[in-house]
Design a protein around this motif. Structure first.
Motif, PDB file in Angstrom:
ATOM      1  N   GLU A 126      -0.872  -9.138  30.409  1.00 48.25           N
ATOM      2  CA  GLU A 126      -1.961 -10.254  30.594  1.00 48.25           C
ATOM      3  C   GLU A 126      -2.587 -10.659  29.163  1.00 48.25           C
ATOM      4  OE1 GLU A 126      -3.858  -8.134  33.533  1.00 48.25           O
ATOM      5  OE2 GLU A 126      -3.887  -9.765  34.706  1.00 48.25           O
ATOM      6  N   ARG A 160       0.904  -9.099  35.737  1.00 46.46           N
ATOM      7  CA  ARG A 160       0.181  -7.773  36.040  1.00 46.46           C
ATOM      8  C   ARG A 160       1.123  -6.502  35.973  1.00 46.46           C
ATOM      9  NH1 ARG A 160      -2.051 -10.910  39.739  1.00 46.46           N
ATOM     10  NH2 ARG A 160      -1.184  -9.707  41.282  1.00 46.46           N
ATOM     11  N   ASP A 178       2.162  -5.553  32.589  1.00 49.37           N
ATOM     12  CA  ASP A 178       0.933  -5.310  31.675  1.00 49.37           C
ATOM     13  C   ASP A 178       1.072  -6.219  30.531  1.00 49.37           C
ATOM     14  OD1 ASP A 178      -1.504  -4.083  31.052  1.00 49.37           O
ATOM     15  OD2 ASP A 178      -0.536  -2.227  29.976  1.00 49.37           O
TER      16      ASP A 178
END
Length: 122
Positions: free
Chosen positions: A26, A21, A24
């Motif tokens: 995902e 997460r 960034d």
């Protein structure tokens, strides 16, 4: 449920889920097509802060949905990053690179998650 969503629910992988997460990335776990995530457990990520987390994650992703049944038939396997990892059987368990699979064959809509006790490659 895709591997990104399922990873967030696995207690023993909460550190990896947090790092995914925060970096960034995902989207890498949401892509269509089958992938196998060799997910390092929380203990194995205590002191790790990879400089390039996208590259780190690519070294822990395998093309296709590789279950333990498939891995037992391999001597080596190539990651999405192109790293070739040895596959060995040890006392009924499977080691991929440096990581021993501690929880296996967790199915997701876009592949499978294998939880390992350490990072699989440097």
């Amino acid at each position: 449920m895709c591997s990104s969503d399922l990873l967030a629910m696995l207690e023993e992988c909460s550190t990896l889920a947090r790092l995914v997460r925060e970096a960034d990335v995902e989207y890498m776990l949401r892509r269509s097509g089958l992938r196998t995530l060799l997910a390092p457990s929380n203990d194995s990520l205590k002191d790790i802060q990879p400089e390039n987390f996208e590259e780190f994650l690519e070294r822990h992703l395998l093309p296709g949905g590789q279950e333990t049944f498939d891995l037992r038939r391999c001597h080596e396997i190539k990651t999405v990053a192109g790293t070739v990892l040895p596959v060995k059987q040890e006392n009924g368990h499977i080691r991929v690179g440096k990581g021993l699979i501690t929880r296996s064959d967790i199915p997701c809509t876009n592949g499978v998650i294998q939880i390992v006790d350490s990072t699989v490659a440097d």
